[in-house]
Design a protein around this motif. Sequence first.
Motif, PDB file in Angstrom:
ATOM      1  N   THR A  73       0.838  -1.200   0.000  1.00  0.00           N
ATOM      2  CA  THR A  73       0.000   0.000   0.000  1.00  0.00           C
ATOM      3  C   THR A  73       0.871   1.247   0.000  1.00  0.00           C
ATOM      4  OG1 THR A  73      -1.771  -1.172   1.130  1.00  0.00           O
ATOM      5  CG2 THR A  73      -1.821   1.238   1.252  1.00  0.00           C
ATOM      6  N   SER A  76       2.519   1.557  -3.447  1.00  0.00           N
ATOM      7  CA  SER A  76       1.530   1.995  -4.427  1.00  0.00           C
ATOM      8  C   SER A  76       1.191   3.477  -4.257  1.00  0.00           C
ATOM      9  CB  SER A  76       0.272   1.140  -4.301  1.00  0.00           C
ATOM     10  OG  SER A  76      -0.713   1.573  -5.193  1.00  0.00           O
ATOM     11  N   ASP A  77       1.031   3.911  -3.009  1.00  0.00           N
ATOM     12  CA  ASP A  77       0.767   5.331  -2.749  1.00  0.00           C
ATOM     13  C   ASP A  77       1.927   6.199  -3.230  1.00  0.00           C
ATOM     14  OD1 ASP A  77      -1.630   4.671  -1.543  1.00  0.00           O
ATOM     15  OD2 ASP A  77      -0.964   5.142   0.499  1.00  0.00           O
ATOM     16  N   ASP A 152      -6.307   5.296   8.459  1.00  0.00           N
ATOM     17  CA  ASP A 152      -6.734   5.149   7.061  1.00  0.00           C
ATOM     18  C   ASP A 152      -5.766   4.248   6.296  1.00  0.00           C
ATOM     19  OD1 ASP A 152      -8.293   5.886   4.609  1.00  0.00           O
ATOM     20  OD2 ASP A 152      -6.371   6.833   4.078  1.00  0.00           O
ATOM     21  N   LEU A 153      -4.479   4.467   6.471  1.00  0.00           N
ATOM     22  CA  LEU A 153      -3.465   3.636   5.821  1.00  0.00           C
ATOM     23  C   LEU A 153      -3.620   2.177   6.228  1.00  0.00           C
ATOM     24  CD1 LEU A 153      -0.829   3.255   4.168  1.00  0.00           C
ATOM     25  CD2 LEU A 153       0.409   3.763   6.296  1.00  0.00           C
ATOM     26  N   GLU A 155      -6.265   0.591   7.338  1.00  0.00           N
ATOM     27  CA  GLU A 155      -7.491   0.006   6.786  1.00  0.00           C
ATOM     28  C   GLU A 155      -7.333  -0.288   5.297  1.00  0.00           C
ATOM     29  OE1 GLU A 155     -10.033  -1.321   8.438  1.00  0.00           O
ATOM     30  OE2 GLU A 155      -8.819  -0.732  10.173  1.00  0.00           O
ATOM     31  N   ARG A 156      -6.686   0.617   4.563  1.00  0.00           N
ATOM     32  CA  ARG A 156      -6.451   0.357   3.139  1.00  0.00           C
ATOM     33  C   ARG A 156      -5.523  -0.831   2.954  1.00  0.00           C
ATOM     34  NH1 ARG A 156      -3.870   4.156   0.402  1.00  0.00           N
ATOM     35  NH2 ARG A 156      -3.161   5.319   2.220  1.00  0.00           N
ATOM     36  N   ALA A 157      -4.509  -0.948   3.815  1.00  0.00           N
ATOM     37  CA  ALA A 157      -3.595  -2.090   3.753  1.00  0.00           C
ATOM     38  C   ALA A 157      -4.337  -3.382   4.070  1.00  0.00           C
ATOM     39  CB  ALA A 157      -2.429  -1.885   4.716  1.00  0.00           C
ATOM     40  N   GLU A 158      -5.211  -3.338   5.059  1.00  0.00           N
ATOM     41  CA  GLU A 158      -5.988  -4.522   5.432  1.00  0.00           C
ATOM     42  C   GLU A 158      -6.845  -4.988   4.254  1.00  0.00           C
ATOM     43  OE1 GLU A 158      -7.243  -7.459   8.257  1.00  0.00           O
ATOM     44  OE2 GLU A 158      -5.559  -6.087   8.226  1.00  0.00           O
ATOM     45  N   GLU A 159      -7.493  -4.063   3.587  1.00  0.00           N
ATOM     46  CA  GLU A 159      -8.313  -4.421   2.431  1.00  0.00           C
ATOM     47  C   GLU A 159      -7.440  -4.938   1.291  1.00  0.00           C
ATOM     48  OE1 GLU A 159     -11.295  -5.481   0.092  1.00  0.00           O
ATOM     49  OE2 GLU A 159     -11.472  -4.920   2.195  1.00  0.00           O
ATOM     50  N   SER A 160      -6.298  -4.331   1.078  1.00  0.00           N
ATOM     51  CA  SER A 160      -5.363  -4.791   0.055  1.00  0.00           C
ATOM     52  C   SER A 160      -4.912  -6.221   0.347  1.00  0.00           C
ATOM     53  CB  SER A 160      -4.155  -3.853   0.008  1.00  0.00           C
ATOM     54  OG  SER A 160      -3.168  -4.345  -0.836  1.00  0.00           O
ATOM     55  N   GLU A 163      -7.736  -8.639  -0.471  1.00  0.00           N
ATOM     56  CA  GLU A 163      -7.851  -8.831  -1.920  1.00  0.00           C
ATOM     57  C   GLU A 163      -6.752  -9.745  -2.440  1.00  0.00           C
ATOM     58  OE1 GLU A 163      -8.132  -5.186  -4.153  1.00  0.00           O
ATOM     59  OE2 GLU A 163      -9.530  -4.348  -2.677  1.00  0.00           O
TER      60      GLU A 163
END
Length: 187
Positions: A73, A76-77, A152-153, A155-160, A163
């Motif tokens: 993440t 990618s950011d 936020d970071l 949570e985005r990493a968790e979703e990544s 996936e």
Amino acid sequence: MAEPMGHIRDTDNTSHTSYMAYSIGYNERHALFCAHAGAVFNDDATEADRLQRLIYPEHFLAHQVFSFALFATCVSDHFGDDLDWASMDVLIEGVRRTAPGVSVLKTEALVRTCYDEPHLLMEVPQSEQTASFWAVCRLIIGTDSDENELADLFERAEESGREAVRGIFAASQLYAWRGEAERNVRQ
């Protein structure tokens, strides 16, 4: 009564094995991983070490997946959809300067795994991956992120991570890992 998600129970700070290994739930484990990452990003080595003792060895694999997802993440950011080699050189020089014990070649390989070279992940021993993950994440995130930005970071990493794991299990045999003999046979 259940404890809030952000609270991490530790009744014995001196023990390397906590009761958490047997009773930790998903939300508590996620909070533990996020607290550890926050301590790393805030340069709190004492707290990061304490939390790491609660993670290892019982939650090693889950933490490795979380750490890789956080790393991917951040990468990618930082780079976006396409890896810019000049920016990569700057990042790798930052790793060389700030984390002298971390292999810059292996760190570059790990960054490249996020950009259509996933086979390079197998070239870096798992025991060395985490040091590269944290060195890169610390350079990209810095130490001035506030709690909301980190949440936020995470949570985005968790979703990544979710996936990625779903994608691995959904992959057909054609795209899954195969031994050398199987790779040489045309299908």
